[in-house]
Design a protein around this motif. Structure first.
Motif, PDB file in Angstrom:
ATOM      1  N   ARG A  33     136.008  11.195 108.693  1.00 24.78           N
ATOM      2  CA  ARG A  33     136.478  10.629 110.269  1.00 24.78           C
ATOM      3  C   ARG A  33     137.164   9.424 110.282  1.00 24.78           C
ATOM      4  N   GLY A  34     136.946   8.601 109.342  1.00 26.90           N
ATOM      5  CA  GLY A  34     137.629   7.295 109.055  1.00 26.90           C
ATOM      6  C   GLY A  34     138.761   7.457 108.157  1.00 26.90           C
ATOM      7  N   GLY A  35     138.335   6.855 106.925  1.00 29.95           N
ATOM      8  CA  GLY A  35     139.214   6.779 105.717  1.00 29.95           C
ATOM      9  C   GLY A  35     138.377   6.534 104.564  1.00 29.95           C
ATOM     10  N   PRO A  36     139.011   6.643 103.465  1.00 27.99           N
ATOM     11  CA  PRO A  36     138.431   6.696 102.254  1.00 27.99           C
ATOM     12  C   PRO A  36     137.788   5.339 102.078  1.00 27.99           C
ATOM     13  N   SER A 177     137.375  14.500 111.738  1.00 27.43           N
ATOM     14  CA  SER A 177     135.851  14.654 112.052  1.00 27.43           C
ATOM     15  C   SER A 177     135.294  16.131 111.871  1.00 27.43           C
ATOM     16  N   ALA A 178     134.196  16.023 111.023  1.00 31.33           N
ATOM     17  CA  ALA A 178     133.412  17.421 110.848  1.00 31.33           C
ATOM     18  C   ALA A 178     132.548  17.699 111.763  1.00 31.33           C
ATOM     19  N   LEU A 179     132.718  18.632 112.397  1.00 35.02           N
ATOM     20  CA  LEU A 179     131.782  19.098 113.845  1.00 35.02           C
ATOM     21  C   LEU A 179     130.509  20.124 113.372  1.00 35.02           C
ATOM     22  N   GLY A 180     130.865  20.615 112.424  1.00 35.59           N
ATOM     23  CA  GLY A 180     129.729  21.747 111.981  1.00 35.59           C
ATOM     24  C   GLY A 180     130.290  22.782 111.069  1.00 35.59           C
ATOM     25  N   VAL A 181     129.729  23.792 110.855  1.00 33.98           N
ATOM     26  CA  VAL A 181     130.274  24.829 109.978  1.00 33.98           C
ATOM     27  C   VAL A 181     130.478  26.182 110.766  1.00 33.98           C
ATOM     28  N   THR A 190     131.487  29.854 105.660  1.00 31.13           N
ATOM     29  CA  THR A 190     133.087  30.322 105.338  1.00 31.13           C
ATOM     30  C   THR A 190     133.963  29.112 105.721  1.00 31.13           C
ATOM     31  N   GLY A 191     133.735  28.175 106.466  1.00 35.20           N
ATOM     32  CA  GLY A 191     134.291  27.047 106.682  1.00 35.20           C
ATOM     33  C   GLY A 191     133.624  25.757 107.382  1.00 35.20           C
ATOM     34  N   VAL A 192     134.564  24.772 107.665  1.00 34.91           N
ATOM     35  CA  VAL A 192     133.993  23.641 108.266  1.00 34.91           C
ATOM     36  C   VAL A 192     134.807  23.519 109.577  1.00 34.91           C
ATOM     37  N   ARG A 193     133.866  23.388 110.586  1.00 32.22           N
ATOM     38  CA  ARG A 193     134.706  23.289 111.962  1.00 32.22           C
ATOM     39  C   ARG A 193     135.092  21.654 112.060  1.00 32.22           C
ATOM     40  N   THR A 194     136.358  21.430 112.452  1.00 29.81           N
ATOM     41  CA  THR A 194     136.791  20.207 112.590  1.00 29.81           C
ATOM     42  C   THR A 194     137.079  19.857 113.786  1.00 29.81           C
ATOM     43  N   SER A 195     137.875  18.458 114.130  1.00 27.58           N
ATOM     44  CA  SER A 195     138.335  18.224 115.411  1.00 27.58           C
ATOM     45  C   SER A 195     139.651  18.586 115.411  1.00 27.58           C
ATOM     46  N   ARG A 196     140.602  19.244 114.238  1.00 24.87           N
ATOM     47  CA  ARG A 196     141.668  20.124 114.414  1.00 24.87           C
ATOM     48  C   ARG A 196     141.792  21.480 113.847  1.00 24.87           C
TER      49      ARG A 196
END
Length: 392
Positions: A33-36, A177-181, A190-196
């Motif tokens: 959600r930030g950077g490396p 940002s990762a919001l869940g799966v 099956t995937g990662v729910r993200t802000s996009r």
């Protein structure tokens, strides 16, 4: 494109896991959600230590990581070139000192226990300690020299690891940002729910550091990982004044303590730029980012007691960060038994930089089902301290 693994968290632990998985031929996506290296890693001192761990599984992981780091950095130089793989690796050694008569016996006993576990721990007297560190206080009563202790620049190391992931066809996303799966009808990831939107994948690795508990809860499989705040002082650049990582004997007790209250101990070391890093403090105070002047003053006072030469040196800045703390003081590594496809690599507290290289290899071994260099059972996700009730 569908990733084999999505790594959530682009700190040094997430980057090391992503590097090891991509080296095994897996398609890896890393997001943060930030950077490396923008979270806990950026607040680290770069320590690669064996000197502060009592015999047990964490020490075994530390020994493996101390062996792996220079090997891994050499491999990255060969693959990426010297500039991209530069991490300011310094095998400088560590010096642990006692400054009271009462501190001599515990320091000697701890060193003896470590030697029995294969650590090079050389008990030396005050005169030999002064030869290693000419500016050290004359109050030293005993010392142990650890030639295997080392240091690197954590942001550079993380950048190099992620550069290798990209070079192998992987992807690194900042500001995501990762919001869940998401899961299928069987309940598998099956995937990662993200802000996009959703990133499809075969598995997700939770490497969110102090925020790993939040992501695990959002994924539906909570784990007990708590933030433990620390603060560090940075002096103005100096001529060579501190040659090794030097800390007083009560540092080990502060590391191993589970107290929520503030604990401080003296840790002093220089960087390649000539600045001196002064720590360390540990306190469980949630995600309170307040910099406390009284804590910084205590760190400064203790550092001057160890190195009187620092009394007149200017402080350039101070910073703080959060360490990912597990109640039983062990990392959390491996598959989550409750949610197929969810993996964790967190809970290293203040040792993540030092343990990262071996953590990456161990996680890759577990993920691929191949024989590993050590037993990962003590770090399993399903242990009671990790799945139990979160302490107040």
């Amino acid at each position: 494109m569908r990733a084999d693994v999505v790594v959530v968290g682009a700190g040094v632990v997430g980057a090391a896991c992503a590097e090891a998985l991509s080296a095994a031929g897996l398609r890896v996506t890393v997001l943060d959600r930030g950077g490396p290296a923008s979270g806990t890693t950026s607040a680290g001192e770069g320590n690669v230590l064996v000197s502060d761990k009592e015999p047990g599984p964490e020490l075994e992981l530390a020994k493996a990581s101390r062996h792996r780091w220079p090997e891994l950095l050499a491999e990255l130089r060969e693959e990426l070139g010297a500039e991209l793989a530069e991490a300011e690796w310094e095998p400088k050694g560590g010096l642990v000192v006692a400054t009271t008569e009462a501190g001599i016996a515990p320091l000697s006993a701890f060193a003896a226990a470590q030697r029995s576990a294969g650590v090079l721990a050389e008990e030396i007297g005050p005169a030999a300690a002064a030869e290693l560190e000419p500016h050290l206080t004359s109050a030293v009563t005993a010392a142990v020299y650890y030639p295997e202790d080392a240091q690197l620049q954590p942001v550079l190391a993380t950048t190099a690891l992620l550069a290798a992931v990209r070079a192998r066809g992987g992807t690194v996303h900042s500001g995501l940002s990762a919001l869940g799966v998401s899961t299928d009808a069987r309940g598998a990831v099956t995937g990662v729910r993200t802000s996009r939107g959703v990133l499809p994948c075969g598995a997700v690795l939770n490497a969110c550091g102090p925020w790993a508990g939040e992501f695990a809860a959002a994924a539906g499989a909570p784990i007990t990982i708590l933030p433990r705040r620390g603060q560090v002082l940075v002096t103005a650049p100096l001529p060579e004044s501190v040659r090794h990582k030097v800390y007083d004997a009560d540092y080990v007790g502060a590391v191993g303590s589970g107290d929520a209250d503030l604990r401080t101990s003296t840790v002093v070391e220089s960087t390649r730029a000539g600045t001196v890093l002064i720590g360390s403090s540990r306190q469980r105070a949630g995600f309170d980012e307040t910099v406390h002047v009284d804590v910084l003053a205590e760190l400064a006072r203790k550092a001057v007691a160890l190195f009187p030469i620092l009394a007149d040196v200017g402080v350039m800045r101070a910073y703080g960060g959060f360490r990912p703390y597990a109640p039983d003081h062990l990392p959390v590594l491996g598959a989550d038994p409750r949610l197929p496809g969810l993996w964790h690599a967190t809970g290293h507290e203040g040792a993540g930089i030092g343990l990262a290289a071996a953590t990456g290899r161990l996680v890759a071994d577990l993920f691929l089902g191949r024989e590993s260099f050590m037993d990962a059972t003590p770090f399993r996700v399903g242990r009671p301290a990790v799945l139990g009730k979160v302490p107040a």
